[in-house]
Design a protein around this motif. Structure first.
Motif, PDB file in Angstrom:
ATOM      1  N   ALA A  71       0.880  -1.168   0.000  1.00  0.00           N
ATOM      2  CA  ALA A  71       0.000   0.000   0.000  1.00  0.00           C
ATOM      3  C   ALA A  71       0.915   1.215   0.000  1.00  0.00           C
ATOM      4  CB  ALA A  71      -0.888  -0.011   1.237  1.00  0.00           C
ATOM      5  N   VAL A  72       0.685   2.140  -0.920  1.00  0.00           N
ATOM      6  CA  VAL A  72       1.501   3.350  -1.039  1.00  0.00           C
ATOM      7  C   VAL A  72       0.569   4.550  -0.954  1.00  0.00           C
ATOM      8  CG1 VAL A  72       3.118   4.645  -2.482  1.00  0.00           C
ATOM      9  CG2 VAL A  72       3.158   2.144  -2.520  1.00  0.00           C
ATOM     10  N   LEU A  73       0.841   5.439  -0.024  1.00  0.00           N
ATOM     11  CA  LEU A  73       0.049   6.661   0.122  1.00  0.00           C
ATOM     12  C   LEU A  73       0.933   7.866  -0.141  1.00  0.00           C
ATOM     13  CD1 LEU A  73      -1.930   5.969   3.429  1.00  0.00           C
ATOM     14  CD2 LEU A  73      -2.752   5.755   1.075  1.00  0.00           C
ATOM     15  N   LEU A  74       0.413   8.825  -0.912  1.00  0.00           N
ATOM     16  CA  LEU A  74       1.065  10.128  -1.081  1.00  0.00           C
ATOM     17  C   LEU A  74       0.256  11.117  -0.261  1.00  0.00           C
ATOM     18  CD1 LEU A  74       2.124  10.760  -4.794  1.00  0.00           C
ATOM     19  CD2 LEU A  74       3.567  10.656  -2.767  1.00  0.00           C
ATOM     20  N   CYS A  75       0.943  11.887   0.558  1.00  0.00           N
ATOM     21  CA  CYS A  75       0.292  12.823   1.469  1.00  0.00           C
ATOM     22  C   CYS A  75       0.928  14.202   1.339  1.00  0.00           C
ATOM     23  CB  CYS A  75       0.455  12.345   2.911  1.00  0.00           C
ATOM     24  SG  CYS A  75       0.141  10.605   3.186  1.00  0.00           S
ATOM     25  N   ALA A  76       0.322  15.165   2.044  1.00  0.00           N
ATOM     26  CA  ALA A  76       0.894  16.519   2.163  1.00  0.00           C
ATOM     27  C   ALA A  76       1.191  17.136   0.803  1.00  0.00           C
ATOM     28  CB  ALA A  76       2.137  16.494   3.045  1.00  0.00           C
ATOM     29  N   GLY A  77       0.218  17.052  -0.088  1.00  0.00           N
ATOM     30  CA  GLY A  77       0.412  17.653  -1.407  1.00  0.00           C
ATOM     31  C   GLY A  77       1.466  16.965  -2.239  1.00  0.00           C
ATOM     32  N   VAL A  82       4.034   7.132   2.344  1.00  0.00           N
ATOM     33  CA  VAL A  82       3.991   6.082   3.353  1.00  0.00           C
ATOM     34  C   VAL A  82       3.848   4.762   2.615  1.00  0.00           C
ATOM     35  CG1 VAL A  82       2.773   5.157   5.358  1.00  0.00           C
ATOM     36  CG2 VAL A  82       2.908   7.642   5.013  1.00  0.00           C
ATOM     37  N   VAL A  83       4.689   3.789   2.943  1.00  0.00           N
ATOM     38  CA  VAL A  83       4.673   2.485   2.280  1.00  0.00           C
ATOM     39  C   VAL A  83       4.590   1.400   3.346  1.00  0.00           C
ATOM     40  CG1 VAL A  83       5.989   0.868   0.836  1.00  0.00           C
ATOM     41  CG2 VAL A  83       6.005   3.313   0.310  1.00  0.00           C
ATOM     42  N   ALA A  84       3.688   0.457   3.135  1.00  0.00           N
ATOM     43  CA  ALA A  84       3.525  -0.674   4.050  1.00  0.00           C
ATOM     44  C   ALA A  84       2.942  -1.840   3.267  1.00  0.00           C
ATOM     45  CB  ALA A  84       2.593  -0.299   5.199  1.00  0.00           C
TER      46      ALA A  84
END
Length: 144
Positions: A71-77, A82-84
């Motif tokens: 799972a890869v999330l892009l945050c803060a614009g 975050v990768v898990a």
């Protein structure tokens, strides 16, 4: 106007977008993050033994080696990732990590108080053993 946090390169955004590894790579390229520079930092074992890290390839980091099973999330614009693992496989070691790349003009960094300079890419990783016990935490910085 913008808050002090925003002025220092930190985002107040709570938004996150699930992306694939290729989209994460494109975000890093757009930001000119120094993924080709060797990284350095420290690792701390679960028994609190610290060791220095140097010459670390970005591709060997948890974020730099994100795969289809993650799972890869892009945050803060688009300045934090975050990768898990999307699913934990029983009796297998696993890890998760976050990476961030502040704007170049920002003085916000790792807390060392250094201003300006080239681009920086930071990552912090947590590695667990097959039983789910914490094995090691790593902190790295890549600088252009």
């Amino acid at each position: 106007g913008p808050s002090a946090a925003a002025a220092d390169g930190w985002s107040e955004s709570c938004e996150a977008a699930a992306v694939c590894g290729a989209e994460l790579e494109r975000a890093l390229e757009r930001a000119a993050a120094p993924t080709r520079a060797p990284g350095s930092g420290f690792a701390v074992s679960a028994s609190l033994e610290q060791r220095s890290l140097a010459g670390v390839a970005w591709q060997s980091t948890r974020v730099g080696s994100a795969a289809a099973a993650d799972a890869v999330l892009l945050c803060a614009g688009g300045t934090v990732a975050v990768v898990a693992p999307a699913r934990r496989v029983a009796n297998q070691p696993f890890s998760s990590a976050a990476a961030w790349w502040p704007p170049q003009h920002s003085t916000a960094d790792s807390g060392e108080g250094e201003a300006g300079g080239g681009r920086r890419l930071y990552t912090v990783e947590a590695h667990w053993d097959a039983e789910g016990g914490l094995a090691e935490v790593r902190w790295l910085v890549f600088e252009a």
